[in-house]
Design a protein around this motif. Structure first.
Motif, mmCIF file in Angstrom:
data_model
loop_
_atom_site.group_PDB
_atom_site.id
_atom_site.type_symbol
_atom_site.label_atom_id
_atom_site.label_comp_id
_atom_site.label_asym_id
_atom_site.label_seq_id
_atom_site.Cartn_x
_atom_site.Cartn_y
_atom_site.Cartn_z
ATOM 1 N N ASN A 120 0.846 -1.185 0.000
ATOM 2 C CA ASN A 120 0.000 0.000 0.000
ATOM 3 C C ASN A 120 0.886 1.242 0.000
ATOM 4 N N LYS A 121 0.404 2.296 -0.670
ATOM 5 C CA LYS A 121 1.195 3.525 -0.778
ATOM 6 C C LYS A 121 0.377 4.713 -0.304
ATOM 7 N N GLU A 122 1.059 5.652 0.347
ATOM 8 C CA GLU A 122 0.375 6.819 0.889
ATOM 9 C C GLU A 122 -0.021 7.803 -0.211
ATOM 10 N N ILE A 123 -1.292 8.236 -0.149
ATOM 11 C CA ILE A 123 -1.800 9.257 -1.068
ATOM 12 C C ILE A 123 -1.782 10.626 -0.382
ATOM 13 N N GLN A 124 -2.318 10.682 0.858
ATOM 14 C CA GLN A 124 -2.434 11.980 1.537
ATOM 15 C C GLN A 124 -2.743 11.778 3.012
ATOM 16 N N GLN A 125 -2.387 12.785 3.805
ATOM 17 C CA GLN A 125 -2.805 12.874 5.201
ATOM 18 C C GLN A 125 -3.639 14.146 5.319
ATOM 19 N N PHE A 126 -4.853 14.000 5.839
ATOM 20 C CA PHE A 126 -5.765 15.140 5.977
ATOM 21 C C PHE A 126 -6.003 15.449 7.443
ATOM 22 N N GLU A 127 -6.205 16.722 7.731
ATOM 23 C CA GLU A 127 -6.661 17.167 9.038
ATOM 24 C C GLU A 127 -7.844 18.090 8.795
ATOM 25 N N CYS A 128 -8.984 17.732 9.387
ATOM 26 C CA CYS A 128 -10.231 18.471 9.200
ATOM 27 C C CYS A 128 -10.582 19.106 10.540
ATOM 28 N N LEU A 129 -10.153 20.329 10.729
ATOM 29 C CA LEU A 129 -10.230 20.999 12.026
ATOM 30 C C LEU A 129 -11.522 21.797 12.193
ATOM 31 N N PRO A 149 -19.596 23.458 3.150
ATOM 32 C CA PRO A 149 -18.475 22.552 2.840
ATOM 33 C C PRO A 149 -17.129 23.266 2.953
ATOM 34 N N LYS A 150 -16.157 22.543 3.436
ATOM 35 C CA LYS A 150 -14.825 23.088 3.684
ATOM 36 C C LYS A 150 -13.808 22.012 3.313
ATOM 37 N N ARG A 151 -12.644 22.419 2.851
ATOM 38 C CA ARG A 151 -11.581 21.453 2.532
ATOM 39 C C ARG A 151 -10.747 21.145 3.759
ATOM 40 N N CYS A 152 -10.415 19.867 3.892
ATOM 41 C CA CYS A 152 -9.480 19.460 4.942
ATOM 42 C C CYS A 152 -8.092 19.974 4.572
ATOM 43 N N ASP A 153 -7.291 20.254 5.582
ATOM 44 C CA ASP A 153 -5.898 20.631 5.325
ATOM 45 C C ASP A 153 -5.148 19.399 4.861
ATOM 46 N N GLN A 154 -4.179 19.608 3.974
ATOM 47 C CA GLN A 154 -3.384 18.518 3.421
ATOM 48 C C GLN A 154 -1.951 18.611 3.929
ATOM 49 N N TYR A 156 0.535 17.040 2.261
ATOM 50 C CA TYR A 156 1.286 17.167 1.014
ATOM 51 C C TYR A 156 0.522 18.113 0.106
ATOM 52 N N THR A 157 1.153 19.225 -0.255
ATOM 53 C CA THR A 157 0.418 20.269 -0.969
ATOM 54 C C THR A 157 0.951 20.540 -2.370
ATOM 55 N N LYS A 158 1.495 19.557 -2.995
ATOM 56 C CA LYS A 158 1.942 19.724 -4.376
ATOM 57 C C LYS A 158 0.709 19.785 -5.284
ATOM 58 N N PRO A 159 0.790 20.498 -6.406
ATOM 59 C CA PRO A 159 -0.356 20.564 -7.323
ATOM 60 C C PRO A 159 -0.781 19.153 -7.746
ATOM 61 N N GLY A 160 -2.063 18.916 -7.745
ATOM 62 C CA GLY A 160 -2.589 17.617 -8.146
ATOM 63 C C GLY A 160 -2.793 16.634 -7.012
ATOM 64 N N ASN A 161 -2.326 16.980 -5.781
ATOM 65 C CA ASN A 161 -2.518 16.074 -4.652
ATOM 66 C C ASN A 161 -3.997 15.954 -4.293
ATOM 67 N N ALA A 162 -4.332 14.874 -3.630
ATOM 68 C CA ALA A 162 -5.713 14.562 -3.248
ATOM 69 C C ALA A 162 -6.302 15.627 -2.324
ATOM 70 N N GLN A 163 -7.641 15.762 -2.401
ATOM 71 C CA GLN A 163 -8.389 16.701 -1.570
ATOM 72 C C GLN A 163 -9.596 15.986 -0.972
ATOM 73 N N LEU A 164 -10.031 16.477 0.188
ATOM 74 C CA LEU A 164 -11.184 15.926 0.877
ATOM 75 C C LEU A 164 -12.000 17.090 1.416
ATOM 76 N N THR A 165 -13.304 17.097 1.147
ATOM 77 C CA THR A 165 -14.172 18.151 1.678
ATOM 78 C C THR A 165 -15.103 17.555 2.733
ATOM 79 N N TYR A 166 -15.483 18.414 3.687
ATOM 80 C CA TYR A 166 -16.327 17.980 4.798
ATOM 81 C C TYR A 166 -17.253 19.093 5.249
ATOM 82 N N GLN A 167 -18.255 18.705 5.999
ATOM 83 C CA GLN A 167 -19.126 19.619 6.724
ATOM 84 C C GLN A 167 -19.127 19.142 8.172
#
Length: 182
Positions: A120-129, A149-154, A156-167
């Protein structure tokens, strides 16, 4: 009349002692099908196989460095799907605060590319504060409104990295319901 108002105030205080913090994960996207470095593709051709695991931290350590005091391997699976780089998650993750006050909360989410025949390989670590206080606590689930809706902090912030939104929403619960975890 004073006795009635005092009774109401005591009931309100007792109700506010048990709180449920809820996150509704809305959308996951990884438009470049890339891993944490922002360059390497999950698969040679085609999208990733994402697995999101998470833990809600509602203590004073909500701002601690990743991953805080819980082992990531013990986190609960929130979402898992084969061959997708954009999907509606639609999952609610919650945590109760029994006999406490709400100050802040952090949903930590680990996104991994899960493969059957390779590691398994890491895609992203998110923090949803969520940062707030007792003023953000609704008196009941029926009165609690979801945030915008708000985006979780990432991490890894390189262009194209994964994103996650939450409420999110926070509300009082009866003592008999307190204790439900993630």
């Amino acid at each position: 009349m004073k006795l009635f108002l005092l009774s109401c105030a005591l009931v309100a205080v007792a109700v506010a002692d048990n709180i449920r913090v809820e996150y509704r994960l809305v959308d996951y996207s990884n438009p470049g099908s890339v891993l944490a470095d922002g360059k390497t593709k999950c698969e040679r051709s085609g999208p990733c196989d994402p697995k999101l695991t998470g833990e809600v931290d509602v203590t004073s350590s909500a701002l601690n460095a990743w991953p805080d005091d819980k082992k990531v391997a013990k986190w609960v699976t929130i979402f898992q799907k084969k061959s997708t780089d954009k999907d509606r998650v639609g999952k609610i993750v919650s945590r109760d605060i029994c006999d406490g006050n709400f100050r802040k909360s952090n949903l930590r989410v680990q996104a991994m590319d899960v493969n059957t025949f390779s590691s398994n390989k890491e895609i992203q670590q998110f923090e949803c504060l969520i940062s707030g206080g007792q003023r953000d606590v609704a008196s009941s689930e029926q009165r609690a409104q979801w945030s915008e809706p708000k985006r979780c902090d990432q991490k890894y912030t390189k262009p194209g990295n994964a994103q996650l939104t939450y409420q999110w929403r926070v509300y009082s619960i009866p003592s008999r319901e307190c204790g439900r975890q993630l």
